[in-house]
Scaffold this motif. Structure first.
Motif: not given
Length: 354
Positions: A85-113
């Protein structure tokens, strides 16, 4: 009916009629339960490229792609859409049951990278509805000043606009297989926009439809439901989505595992099937060859529009060819079916792109 922490309407009285009506006229479903994340920062594109097997860095602003999120072992953990939705901005959708798991996954990997990116969970802050059917463009055109023609909002476009005076992100995507638009907007406007869409679309025959009709419609298109058509061992290659795995990328989470699957060969494959006599097998039912189990049914429904019993199943690789005859155990007897590799409805996607 419950879907994770959410309670959603099974239907509004007649699931089969609701599914058929989306094909013939106009339907409206509340999809606010989808996970909604904002991924923003100088490294946002590179971050998503490392998390998902497909590409996002080459997307132009205002475009959407389907994405399947995999574990480091290459197993499917979630799916959804990613809109730039902008050069440095993305809008991500997940499954109805997956939002919490996905954001934890994103945060975990970003802590690594340690990349320069921020992830915000907007799931509760935003509502969303899907307007779908051949008359959906006409309804949307009544409620916004933006060009809603195929040139103005093409398939897989994302556009910000006001709809009935409400600031919305319009996503032209099609989980149910028809021309349609997802409208994402601040949740306090939810009831107002729902009622307005029903009121302004009354002469177009708009009707709400529930989760069961949605599941019939998505099955006609052979769209997977993560956790139903997949399990803890499923990967995108054997699930028939090899096009999504860009193995020529330098790296992404699970790449080595998918390369291993490709090298060793498939152990099973996800396919569609069409029953010969219209009987609907139980989900979890067995595919039988020479008296032995050769696969399992993951989804099965009677399509009121197609007039056929259809489904999806995991089968041995040698059975994963168009028109292969298989047998499925139903109530203790074997019923004939044939394998299908293309969507049962609108296989070329002409209705989605109309």
């Amino acid at each position: 009916m419950w879907t994770g922490a959410w309670r959603r309407p099974h239907s509004y009285g007649d699931a089969a009629a609701e599914a058929r009506h989306v094909h013939e006229a106009l339907g409206l479903i509340d999809v606010s339960t989808l996970g909604k994340l904002l991924v923003e920062g100088p490294d946002a594109a590179a971050f998503l490229e490392l998390l998902y097997p497909n590409r996002f860095a080459d997307m132009t602003v205002g475009r959407i792609r389907y994405g399947v999120l995999g574990t480091d072992a290459g197993r499917i953990m979630d799916d959804g859409t990613i809109g730039r939705i902008a050069d440095k901005r993305f809008y991500v959708t997940t499954t109805s049951t997956g939002a919490d798991t996905v954001i934890e996954w994103f945060d975990w990997w970003n802590a690594v990278w340690g990349m320069d990116v921020q992830v915000v969970n907007l799931t509760g802050a935003l509502a969303a509805v899907n307007v779908a059917g051949p008359r959906s463009r006409e309804l949307l055109g009544r409620l916004t000043d933006v060009d809603v023609s195929n040139d103005g909002i093409a398939y897989l476009d994302a556009k910000e606009a006001r709809v009935a005076g409400v600031p919305c992100l319009i996503l032209r995507i099609g989980f149910v297989g028809e021309l349609g638009y997802e409208l994402h907007f601040a949740s306090p406007y939810g009831e107002y926009l729902w009622d307005t869409l029903l009121e302004r679309g009354a002469d177009l025959g708009i009707r709400p439809f529930g989760l069961e009709p949605q599941r019939i419609l998505r099955l006609e298109k052979m769209h997977i439901i993560v956790g139903q058509d997949t399990d803890s061992e499923s990967n995108v290659l054997e699930a028939g989505m090899s096009w999504i795995a860009k193995l020529d990328k330098d790296d992404f989470v699970g790449k080595w595992a998918l390369e291993h699957v490709q090298a060793r060969g498939f152990r099973e494959q996800l396919v569609g099937f069409e029953m010969a006599n219209g009987v609907v097998p139980a989900e979890g039912g067995q595919i039988v060859v020479d008296g032995c189990s050769a696969g399992r049914v993951t989804s099965a429904r009677l399509s009121p529009y197609l007039g056929k019993a259809i489904g999806m199943a995991w089968v041995r690789p040698q059975l994963a060819a168009e028109d292969t005859q298989i047998e499925i155990k139903v109530d203790g007897r074997l019923e004939a079916a044939r394998v299908r590799l293309k969507p049962f409805f609108d296989a070329e996607g002409a209705r989605l792109r109309a």
